[in-house]
Scaffold this motif. Structure first.
Motif, PDB file in Angstrom:
ATOM      1  N   ALA A 132       0.535  -1.237   0.015  1.00 55.88           N
ATOM      2  CA  ALA A 132      -0.086  -0.073   0.136  1.00 55.88           C
ATOM      3  C   ALA A 132       0.854   1.373   0.058  1.00 55.88           C
ATOM      4  CB  ALA A 132      -1.069  -0.062   1.207  1.00 55.88           C
ATOM      5  N   LYS A 133       2.072   1.282   0.631  1.00 54.12           N
ATOM      6  CA  LYS A 133       2.850   2.177   0.489  1.00 54.12           C
ATOM      7  C   LYS A 133       4.000   2.531  -0.715  1.00 54.12           C
ATOM      8  CE  LYS A 133       2.695   2.548   5.457  1.00 54.12           C
ATOM      9  NZ  LYS A 133       3.547   2.322   7.021  1.00 54.12           N
ATOM     10  N   ASN A 134       3.916   1.351  -1.235  1.00 48.82           N
ATOM     11  CA  ASN A 134       4.702   1.271  -2.454  1.00 48.82           C
ATOM     12  C   ASN A 134       3.997   0.573  -3.512  1.00 48.82           C
ATOM     13  OD1 ASN A 134       6.899   1.497  -4.180  1.00 48.82           O
ATOM     14  ND2 ASN A 134       7.769  -0.451  -3.562  1.00 48.82           N
ATOM     15  N   PRO A 135       3.010   1.334  -4.058  1.00 51.79           N
ATOM     16  CA  PRO A 135       2.014   0.689  -5.139  1.00 51.79           C
ATOM     17  C   PRO A 135       2.874   0.569  -6.654  1.00 51.79           C
ATOM     18  CG  PRO A 135       1.348   2.925  -4.907  1.00 51.79           C
ATOM     19  CD  PRO A 135       2.547   2.621  -3.964  1.00 51.79           C
ATOM     20  N   TYR A 136       2.334  -0.441  -7.235  1.00 50.09           N
ATOM     21  CA  TYR A 136       2.557  -0.296  -8.576  1.00 50.09           C
ATOM     22  C   TYR A 136       1.586  -0.180  -9.671  1.00 50.09           C
ATOM     23  CZ  TYR A 136       0.734  -5.180  -8.687  1.00 50.09           C
ATOM     24  OH  TYR A 136      -0.024  -6.180  -8.636  1.00 50.09           O
ATOM     25  N   MET A 137       2.043  -0.153 -11.056  1.00 50.76           N
ATOM     26  CA  MET A 137       0.909   0.346 -12.194  1.00 50.76           C
ATOM     27  C   MET A 137       0.989  -0.820 -13.040  1.00 50.76           C
ATOM     28  SD  MET A 137       1.165   3.885 -14.075  1.00 50.76           S
ATOM     29  CE  MET A 137       0.430   4.304 -15.805  1.00 50.76           C
ATOM     30  N   VAL A 138      -0.252  -1.123 -13.710  1.00 52.29           N
ATOM     31  CA  VAL A 138      -0.354  -1.965 -14.738  1.00 52.29           C
ATOM     32  C   VAL A 138      -1.205  -1.383 -15.786  1.00 52.29           C
ATOM     33  CG1 VAL A 138      -1.391  -4.330 -15.324  1.00 52.29           C
ATOM     34  CG2 VAL A 138      -0.113  -3.928 -13.230  1.00 52.29           C
ATOM     35  N   GLY A 139      -0.608  -1.419 -16.964  1.00 50.01           N
ATOM     36  CA  GLY A 139      -1.497  -0.749 -18.087  1.00 50.01           C
ATOM     37  C   GLY A 139      -1.707  -1.595 -19.203  1.00 50.01           C
ATOM     38  N   ILE A 140      -2.255  -1.064 -20.107  1.00 51.06           N
ATOM     39  CA  ILE A 140      -2.541  -1.524 -21.414  1.00 51.06           C
ATOM     40  C   ILE A 140      -2.108  -0.460 -22.483  1.00 51.06           C
ATOM     41  CG2 ILE A 140      -4.324  -2.189 -23.460  1.00 51.06           C
ATOM     42  CD1 ILE A 140      -4.865  -3.727 -21.071  1.00 51.06           C
ATOM     43  N   VAL A 141      -0.981  -1.159 -23.127  1.00 50.42           N
ATOM     44  CA  VAL A 141      -0.219  -0.420 -24.161  1.00 50.42           C
ATOM     45  C   VAL A 141      -0.541  -0.832 -25.568  1.00 50.42           C
ATOM     46  CG1 VAL A 141       2.116   0.066 -24.874  1.00 50.42           C
ATOM     47  CG2 VAL A 141       1.886  -0.424 -22.559  1.00 50.42           C
ATOM     48  N   ILE A 157      -1.200  -4.550 -25.406  1.00 54.13           N
ATOM     49  CA  ILE A 157      -0.681  -5.678 -24.507  1.00 54.13           C
ATOM     50  C   ILE A 157      -0.676  -5.118 -23.078  1.00 54.13           C
ATOM     51  CG2 ILE A 157       1.524  -4.725 -24.756  1.00 54.13           C
ATOM     52  CD1 ILE A 157       2.156  -7.895 -24.533  1.00 54.13           C
ATOM     53  N   SER A 158      -1.053  -5.909 -22.225  1.00 55.25           N
ATOM     54  CA  SER A 158      -0.899  -5.477 -20.888  1.00 55.25           C
ATOM     55  C   SER A 158       0.375  -5.895 -20.159  1.00 55.25           C
ATOM     56  CB  SER A 158      -2.101  -6.231 -20.157  1.00 55.25           C
ATOM     57  OG  SER A 158      -2.197  -6.016 -18.663  1.00 55.25           O
ATOM     58  N   ALA A 159       0.821  -4.816 -19.473  1.00 54.41           N
ATOM     59  CA  ALA A 159       2.033  -5.071 -18.800  1.00 54.41           C
ATOM     60  C   ALA A 159       2.130  -4.065 -17.589  1.00 54.41           C
ATOM     61  CB  ALA A 159       3.267  -4.857 -19.579  1.00 54.41           C
ATOM     62  N   GLN A 160       3.208  -4.457 -16.761  1.00 52.94           N
ATOM     63  CA  GLN A 160       3.382  -3.446 -15.657  1.00 52.94           C
ATOM     64  C   GLN A 160       4.087  -2.128 -16.299  1.00 52.94           C
ATOM     65  OE1 GLN A 160       5.957  -4.842 -12.572  1.00 52.94           O
ATOM     66  NE2 GLN A 160       6.100  -2.701 -11.504  1.00 52.94           N
ATOM     67  N   ILE A 161       3.670  -0.849 -15.688  1.00 58.94           N
ATOM     68  CA  ILE A 161       4.352   0.347 -16.257  1.00 58.94           C
ATOM     69  C   ILE A 161       5.206   1.005 -14.999  1.00 58.94           C
ATOM     70  CG2 ILE A 161       3.834   2.708 -17.143  1.00 58.94           C
ATOM     71  CD1 ILE A 161       2.472   0.332 -18.794  1.00 58.94           C
ATOM     72  N   VAL A 162       6.413   1.231 -15.570  1.00 57.74           N
ATOM     73  CA  VAL A 162       7.217   1.570 -14.350  1.00 57.74           C
ATOM     74  C   VAL A 162       7.768   2.962 -14.680  1.00 57.74           C
ATOM     75  CG1 VAL A 162       8.343  -0.754 -13.840  1.00 57.74           C
ATOM     76  CG2 VAL A 162       9.367   0.723 -15.563  1.00 57.74           C
ATOM     77  N   GLY A 163       8.292   3.677 -13.899  1.00 58.60           N
ATOM     78  CA  GLY A 163       8.848   4.940 -14.002  1.00 58.60           C
ATOM     79  C   GLY A 163       7.981   5.988 -14.018  1.00 58.60           C
ATOM     80  N   MET A 164       6.558   5.780 -13.718  1.00 55.15           N
ATOM     81  CA  MET A 164       5.497   6.938 -13.439  1.00 55.15           C
ATOM     82  C   MET A 164       5.546   7.343 -12.028  1.00 55.15           C
ATOM     83  SD  MET A 164       4.314   7.312 -16.524  1.00 55.15           S
ATOM     84  CE  MET A 164       2.697   7.062 -17.131  1.00 55.15           C
ATOM     85  N   GLU A 193       8.042   1.568 -20.161  1.00 53.82           N
ATOM     86  CA  GLU A 193       8.351   2.861 -19.184  1.00 53.82           C
ATOM     87  C   GLU A 193       8.400   4.036 -20.126  1.00 53.82           C
ATOM     88  OE1 GLU A 193      12.481   2.573 -17.901  1.00 53.82           O
ATOM     89  OE2 GLU A 193      13.110   2.296 -19.952  1.00 53.82           O
ATOM     90  N   PRO A 194       7.995   5.522 -19.631  1.00 57.27           N
ATOM     91  CA  PRO A 194       7.824   6.661 -20.338  1.00 57.27           C
ATOM     92  C   PRO A 194       8.960   6.644 -21.340  1.00 57.27           C
ATOM     93  CG  PRO A 194       7.159   6.837 -17.976  1.00 57.27           C
ATOM     94  CD  PRO A 194       8.005   5.674 -18.033  1.00 57.27           C
ATOM     95  N   SER A 195       8.785   7.136 -22.608  1.00 54.36           N
ATOM     96  CA  SER A 195       9.774   7.581 -23.360  1.00 54.36           C
ATOM     97  C   SER A 195      10.131   8.944 -23.357  1.00 54.36           C
ATOM     98  CB  SER A 195       9.081   7.275 -24.838  1.00 54.36           C
ATOM     99  OG  SER A 195       8.718   6.052 -25.086  1.00 54.36           O
ATOM    100  N   GLU A 196      11.198   9.199 -23.514  1.00 59.02           N
ATOM    101  CA  GLU A 196      11.734  10.684 -23.440  1.00 59.02           C
ATOM    102  C   GLU A 196      11.210  11.633 -24.542  1.00 59.02           C
ATOM    103  OE1 GLU A 196      15.664  11.386 -22.193  1.00 59.02           O
ATOM    104  OE2 GLU A 196      15.970   9.467 -20.848  1.00 59.02           O
ATOM    105  N   ALA A 197      10.979  12.864 -24.094  1.00 62.15           N
ATOM    106  CA  ALA A 197      10.313  13.748 -25.411  1.00 62.15           C
ATOM    107  C   ALA A 197      11.627  13.835 -26.294  1.00 62.15           C
ATOM    108  CB  ALA A 197       9.843  14.953 -24.696  1.00 62.15           C
ATOM    109  N   LYS A 198      11.210  13.827 -27.581  1.00 60.86           N
ATOM    110  CA  LYS A 198      12.353  14.077 -28.743  1.00 60.86           C
ATOM    111  C   LYS A 198      12.063  15.475 -29.172  1.00 60.86           C
ATOM    112  CE  LYS A 198      13.006   9.173 -29.442  1.00 60.86           C
ATOM    113  NZ  LYS A 198      12.779   8.201 -30.226  1.00 60.86           N
TER     114      LYS A 198
END
Length: 141
Positions: free
Chosen positions: A78-87, A95-102, A136-141
């Protein structure tokens, strides 16, 4: 039917090597992720193995505060949640996967449509070590 490596084992072996694969129906062009022997659109058994770019956009997500046992062991709670998303990949399939870096401190600020790219997470659960698909998020180009 062709004898391409369309079984699930191949999908996970490729993930371990940082490659995201699927199949394209040679009859109607439908792309499947993971790969399939039979096209879900036209039911053809003629397919080719394809490699996806691993780039896409966030289409949906949830932040999980009460994790499954494997994720609890990986350090989430609960203090360190994680994110799952549809990409939605640039090539079209989703595809469904864990999303990190958000930043999960305020999930309402996470934007649908955020550009993402594939990454691999090394995860050890007990004696088992595996590599898991994530984005994970892509860096802005």
């Amino acid at each position: 039917m062709n004898d391409l490596k369309l079984e699930a084992k191949t999908f996970f072996e490729k993930i371990e090597n940082g490659v995201l694969i699927g199949s394209r129906c040679l009859n109607c062009g439908h792309m499947s992720l993971p790969q399939r022997y039979i096209c879900p659109e036209c039911k053809s058994d003629q397919a080719e193995l394809i490699e996806f770019s691993g780039k896409g956009r966030l289409s949906a997500f949830t932040v999980i505060y009460v994790p499954a046992t494997e994720m609890l062991v990986a350090g989430y709670d609960a203090k360190n949640p994680y994110m799952v998303g549809i990409v939605t990949l640039d090539e079209g399939p989703r595809i469904s996967a864990q999303i990190v870096g958000m930043d999960l401190s305020d999930p309402q600020k996470i934007a649908i449509g955020t550009p993402l790219h594939m990454t691999i997470i090394d995860r050890t659960v007990g004696e088992t070590h595996k590599k898991v698909l994530a984005f994970e998020p892509s860096e802005a180009k």
